[in-house]
Design an enzyme around this catalytic site. Structure first.
Site, PDB file in Angstrom:
ATOM      1  N   ARG A  23       0.855  -1.167  -0.128  1.00 29.66           N
ATOM      2  CA  ARG A  23       0.079   0.053  -0.051  1.00 29.66           C
ATOM      3  C   ARG A  23       0.956   1.361   0.025  1.00 29.66           C
ATOM      4  O   ARG A  23       0.462   2.272  -0.578  1.00 29.66           O
ATOM      5  CB  ARG A  23      -0.810   0.070   1.112  1.00 29.66           C
ATOM      6  CG  ARG A  23      -2.197  -0.885   0.982  1.00 29.66           C
ATOM      7  CD  ARG A  23      -3.344  -0.596   1.983  1.00 29.66           C
ATOM      8  NE  ARG A  23      -2.760  -1.244   3.265  1.00 29.66           N
ATOM      9  CZ  ARG A  23      -3.140  -2.536   3.776  1.00 29.66           C
ATOM     10  NH1 ARG A  23      -3.629  -3.155   2.862  1.00 29.66           N
ATOM     11  NH2 ARG A  23      -2.706  -2.866   4.918  1.00 29.66           N
ATOM     12  N   SER A  40       0.618 -17.774   6.002  1.00 25.42           N
ATOM     13  CA  SER A  40      -0.522 -16.826   6.474  1.00 25.42           C
ATOM     14  C   SER A  40      -1.875 -17.814   6.786  1.00 25.42           C
ATOM     15  O   SER A  40      -2.959 -17.553   6.367  1.00 25.42           O
ATOM     16  CB  SER A  40      -1.070 -16.200   5.014  1.00 25.42           C
ATOM     17  OG  SER A  40      -1.864 -14.940   5.360  1.00 25.42           O
ATOM     18  N   CYS A  44      -3.613 -19.129  15.649  1.00 18.88           N
ATOM     19  CA  CYS A  44      -4.427 -19.064  17.033  1.00 18.88           C
ATOM     20  C   CYS A  44      -5.707 -20.251  16.742  1.00 18.88           C
ATOM     21  O   CYS A  44      -6.086 -20.556  17.926  1.00 18.88           O
ATOM     22  CB  CYS A  44      -5.109 -17.826  16.957  1.00 18.88           C
ATOM     23  SG  CYS A  44      -3.918 -16.487  16.931  1.00 18.88           S
TER      24      CYS A  44
END
Ligand SMILES: Cc1cc2nc3c(=O)[nH]c(=O)nc-3n(C[C@H](O)[C@H](O)[C@H](O)COP(=O)(O)OP(=O)(O)OC[C@H]3O[C@@H](n4cnc5c(N)ncnc54)[C@H](O)[C@@H]3O)c2cc1C
Length: 66
Positions: A23, A40, A44
């Protein structure tokens, strides 16, 4: 000449950093190196996978449930 960015690690912080860098600098050459097999994924969520609450490991790549 475009900036070259090398990111070590591709689970949580690495892809986030790559997205932020993209970005900020749309022309940068961004490389993410991950020594593991998966990139990716939601670490968790691993307890849910190991306990059988999530049956498909691929669901750890998704923010959607089901
Ligand atoms: C079971 C479990 C449950 C969790 N639950 C929660 C939770 O509920 N909430 C929460 O906030 N956090 C939770 N966490 C913590 C969260 O997963 C971590 O904070 C997060 O994954 C850290 O991301 P990271 O990118 O900094 O590091 P990591 O996820 O450790 O990623 C670093 C990556 O770098 C790679 N790497 C290292 N050295 C090299 C190298 N030389 N070359 C190439 N690749 C390399 C590794 O293979 C690794 O994949 C949990 C973690 C676990 C294990």
């Amino acid at each position: 000449m475009s900036r070259k960015i090398l990111i070590i690690g591709g689970v949580a912080a690495g892809p986030k950093t790559a997205a932020r860098a993209r970005r900020l600098d749309p022309d940068a050459q961004i490389t993410v190196l991950e020594k593991g097999k998966y990139i990716s994924y939601a670490g968790c969520g691993m307890p849910f996978y190991l306990s059988g609450q999530i049956h498909d490991f691929d669901h750890l790549y998704s923010t959607a449930t089901g």
